[in-house]
Every structure is written in structure tokens, then in C-alpha cells.
Design a protein around this motif. Structure first.
Motif, short mmCIF file in Angstrom:
data_model
loop_
_atom_site.label_atom_id
_atom_site.label_comp_id
_atom_site.label_asym_id
_atom_site.label_seq_id
_atom_site.Cartn_x
_atom_site.Cartn_y
_atom_site.Cartn_z
N THR A 5 25.32 -23.62 -3.79
CA THR A 5 25.17 -25.06 -4.05
C THR A 5 26.55 -25.66 -4.39
OG1 THR A 5 24.82 -25.02 -6.45
CG2 THR A 5 22.89 -24.56 -5.06
N GLY A 28 25.12 -25.23 0.66
CA GLY A 28 24.29 -26.35 0.22
C GLY A 28 25.17 -27.44 -0.37
N ARG A 30 25.37 -32.05 -1.09
CA ARG A 30 24.67 -33.33 -1.01
C ARG A 30 24.96 -34.04 0.31
NH1 ARG A 30 27.32 -35.86 -6.08
NH2 ARG A 30 28.95 -34.70 -5.00
N ARG A 38 23.39 -27.24 4.59
CA ARG A 38 22.06 -27.73 4.26
C ARG A 38 22.16 -28.74 3.12
NH1 ARG A 38 17.37 -23.58 2.38
NH2 ARG A 38 17.84 -22.57 4.35
N ARG A 39 21.35 -29.80 3.20
CA ARG A 39 21.39 -30.80 2.14
C ARG A 39 20.72 -30.26 0.88
NH1 ARG A 39 18.16 -35.11 0.64
NH2 ARG A 39 19.28 -36.39 -0.85
N VAL A 40 21.46 -30.19 -0.20
CA VAL A 40 20.93 -29.76 -1.50
C VAL A 40 21.43 -30.73 -2.55
CG1 VAL A 40 20.91 -27.95 -3.25
CG2 VAL A 40 20.80 -27.31 -0.85
N ASP A 41 20.52 -31.51 -3.07
CA ASP A 41 20.86 -32.48 -4.12
C ASP A 41 19.87 -32.29 -5.25
OD1 ASP A 41 21.24 -34.63 -5.79
OD2 ASP A 41 21.45 -36.11 -4.18
N SER A 47 14.97 -32.17 -1.42
CA SER A 47 16.05 -31.39 -0.80
C SER A 47 16.11 -29.96 -1.37
CB SER A 47 17.40 -32.08 -1.02
OG SER A 47 17.82 -31.93 -2.38
N LEU A 48 15.17 -29.65 -2.25
CA LEU A 48 15.27 -28.35 -2.94
C LEU A 48 14.24 -27.35 -2.42
CD1 LEU A 48 15.96 -29.56 -6.60
CD2 LEU A 48 17.58 -28.96 -4.79
N PHE A 50 14.14 -23.77 -1.15
CA PHE A 50 14.97 -22.57 -1.06
C PHE A 50 14.23 -21.42 -0.38
CE2 PHE A 50 17.05 -24.34 -5.14
CZ PHE A 50 17.99 -25.05 -4.40
N LEU A 56 20.75 -17.28 -5.02
CA LEU A 56 21.21 -18.66 -5.16
C LEU A 56 22.46 -18.66 -6.04
CD1 LEU A 56 20.41 -21.72 -4.64
CD2 LEU A 56 19.47 -21.66 -6.95
N ALA A 76 16.83 -27.15 -10.05
CA ALA A 76 17.30 -26.11 -9.13
C ALA A 76 16.65 -24.76 -9.45
CB ALA A 76 18.82 -25.99 -9.20
#
Ligand SMILES: NC(=O)c1ccc[n+]([C@@H]2O[C@H](COP(=O)([O-])OP(=O)(O)OC[C@H]3O[C@@H](n4cnc5c(N)ncnc54)[C@H](OP(=O)(O)O)[C@@H]3O)[C@@H](O)[C@H]2O)c1
Length: 277
Positions: A5, A28, A30, A38-41, A47-48, A50, A56, A76
Motif C-alpha cells: 500500500t 496499491g 490511491r 491497483r487502486r487502494v485508498d 477500494s479495499l 484484498f 499485505l 485496511a
């Protein structure tokens, strides 16, 4: 699969560089810039997802009030639990940093992980040498005016912390349940920094610094006490490394750490070059 992330941040980019070439790594961020990302915000639950992630690497998402940062990290970790992630590697804050305003969210997250059924590893990162270059930046005449008193900071090169994070993330089982302290091996104070760049150190007061930071108008309200508090904790002698019993940096790196002074000099030199252009 390993998901990193905060891959667009400074630490995340260095971690991505360390892991480049592996086909089991997903970055990951934003703001994905390619299909490989990959979009992870953490602020957006949609967007979460996994699914399929084994490990992670949770890079802390600071820069917010405690409730905001805590909610991000909780979101997260909860998403990782739902998706069946096996192991979370979390980038925390060194054990001697408890007086820092931003320590609370890190310790909350450590406690949250301790109560999670998932395996975890906590990387207690010291303050970056690059950050020191920011808070002890020399003026145009080479004077470092900062409220560090006689305090010194066991700063650590960000790249070394990225290398450790990457090494742990690819072999997480070996590090399950471990809390690693990762700080610089030589603490630096204003005088040493000034000598390295041919300048001088002029300690100033916390009050004057608070006024200057506020007056500059660039810091958000929550950042003012964070910054002033950081100077205060360094000046108080809490971050010179003497409070760390077992510094794992060299062992986990498998090589000599990069001297923080070298990083400081490089950042200052780059800033001087940029100012000349
Ligand atoms: N040890 C130190 O001296 C020190 C100094 C400053 C900060 N820190 C902490 O260490 C972290 C990493 O440091 P850094 O140098 O990489 O900082 P940075 O360059 O400012 O990057 C922080 C990254 O955090 C990610 N992030 C922010 N909000 C997020 C959200 N809502 N959801 C998911 N990710 C989010 C972003 O990644 P994307 O852009 O990829 O979305 C952002 O780029 C910081 O976030 C902070 O918690 C440590």
C-alpha cells in the motif's frame, strides 16, 4: 501475492524498486498509473478488496488527525481479515518515539494487529534522514536555525527502511510476531550537521519556531504541534538511539546501513543546486 500500500509515496516507491521484477507483487496506490497498479485508498472502502493477497505490506498513511489515521489503518486491517490475507507487515514508529504526537496512531495500530487473528510483523521505523534534512535545513547562508538544543537524532535512510520492508515482505513467516526497531546507528545533532555542510548551527526556541511555522501558513493546524513536538522530543534527547535496546537495522539489511549524514548532505546539496537554477 504481496500487496504494497502507499506505493506512490516516497517509501512505497523505494519498496517497489526493491521488489521490481517479481511477478507476485501488486502495487496499491490511491492513484494508479498503469494496469499493474491497483487502486487502494483506505478512505474508500470500495477500494479495499484484498482477495488473493497473502501478504499485505501496510505502509502507514499518516498526515491526518489521529482519528483519521486510525480509521484508515483499521479499515485496511479489517479488509485484510475479511479477505483471508495471511500476514500484515506494518511500518510503525520506533519505540523511543512515544512522546511524538504521531505515535498514538502507530501504537493503536500495533495494538489492533496484536488482537487480530492474522500473522503480523511490525517495523518500528526511526525518523528518516530525509526528514531531518527538512527540519534542519540550512538557510541560504548555511545557518541551521532549529530548536534542537543539544539533542541528536538517530535518523535512518529511507531507502534502508524500504530495503528492510521488502526483505521482510518476501519471507514473512520468518518474521511473524516480531517487532523490529530500525533506527540509525549514529545520532546527529545541529553541530554535526552544520560541520558537514560547512555552515553553522544556531539553536533557537520552540516558541519562535512555532510562530515561524504558523506564520508561514503552509502547515495544517494539526501539523503545527506535530512539527514543534518533534523538535522538542529530539531536543529532549529521546530520539538519539540510546533508548533502543535492539536495533535490527543492520541485521535485517544484511549490510552496513547508509550513513544518515550522507543522506543529509545529499539532500542539502540537491536543494542548493535547485535554488541556483
Ligand atoms: N519515519 C519518518 O521519518 C516518517 C516521516 C514522515 C511520514 N512517515 C510515515 O511513513 C509513511 C510513509 O512515508 P513516506 O515517506 O512514503 O510518506 P509520503 O511520501 O508522504 O507518502 C505517504 C503515502 O501514504 C499513502 N496514503 C495516504 N493516504 C492514504 C490513504 N487514505 N489510503 C492509502 N494510502 C494512503 C499515499 O500513497 P499513494 O500516493 O500511493 O496513495 C501517500 O503517498 C507516511 O505515510 C507516514 O505515516 C514517516
Amino acid at each position: 501475492m504481496i500487496l504494497v500500500t502507499g506505493a506512490g509515496g516516497a517509501l512505497g516507491q523505494l519498496v517497489a524498486g526493491e521488489l521490481a521484477g517479481r511477478d507476485d507483487v501488486v502495487l496499491g496506490t490511491r492513484t494508479p498509473r498503469s494496469t499493474a497498479e491497483r487502486r487502494v485508498d483506505f478512505d474508500d472502502p470500495s477500494s479495499l478488496d484484498f482477495t488473493g493477497v497473502d501478504t499485505l505490506l501496510l505502509i502507514s498513511a499518516g498526515y491526518g488527525e489521529d482519528d483519521v489515521v486510525i480509521a484508515r489503518h483499521d479499515a485496511a486491517i479489517s479488509a485484510a481479515e475479511r479477505a483471508g490475507v495471511r500476514h500484515i507487515v506494518y511500518t510503525s514508529l520506533s519505540g523511543d518515539g512515544d512522546h511524538l504526537a504521531y505515535a498514538l496512531a502507530h501504537r493503536w495500530t500495533e495494538r489492533r494487529l496484536g488482537r487480530s487473528p492474522l500473522a503480523w510483523t511490525i517495523l518500528r521505523n526511526g525518523l528518516y534522514a530525509e526528514f531531518l534534512a527538512g527540519i534542519a535545513a540550512p538557510g541560504p547562508d548555511g545557518t541551521i536555525a532549529a530548536p534542537l538544543g543539544e539533542g541528536r537524532l538517530a535518523a535512518v535512510a529511507r531507502a534502508d527502511l524500504a530495503a528492510v520492508a521488502a526483505r521482510v515482505a518476501v519471507e514473512p513467516e520468518r518474521h511473524a510476531g516480531r517487532v523490529y526497531e530500525l533506527v540509525g546507528e549514529r545520532a546527529l545533532g545541529g553541530s554535526e550537521l552544520a560541520a558537514a555542510i560547512g555552515g553553522s548551527y544556531e539553536p533557537c526556541s520552540l516558541g519562535a519556531t512555532r510562530e515561524a511555522i504558523t506564520g508561514a501558513g503552509q502547515a495544517l493546524p494539526y501539523q503545527v504541534p506535530m512539527l514543534v513536538g518533534t523538535y522538542s522530543v529530539i531536543a529532549g534527547g529521546f530520539l538519539d538511539g540510546s533508548g533502543i535496546e535492539d536495533n535490527a537495522l543492520r541485521t535485517l539489511l544484511g549490510r552496513e546501513p547508509r550513513p544518515a549524514l550522507e543522506v543529509y548532505e545529499a539532500v542539502v546539496a540537491a536543494a542548493r543546486t535547485a535554488a541556483e537554477v
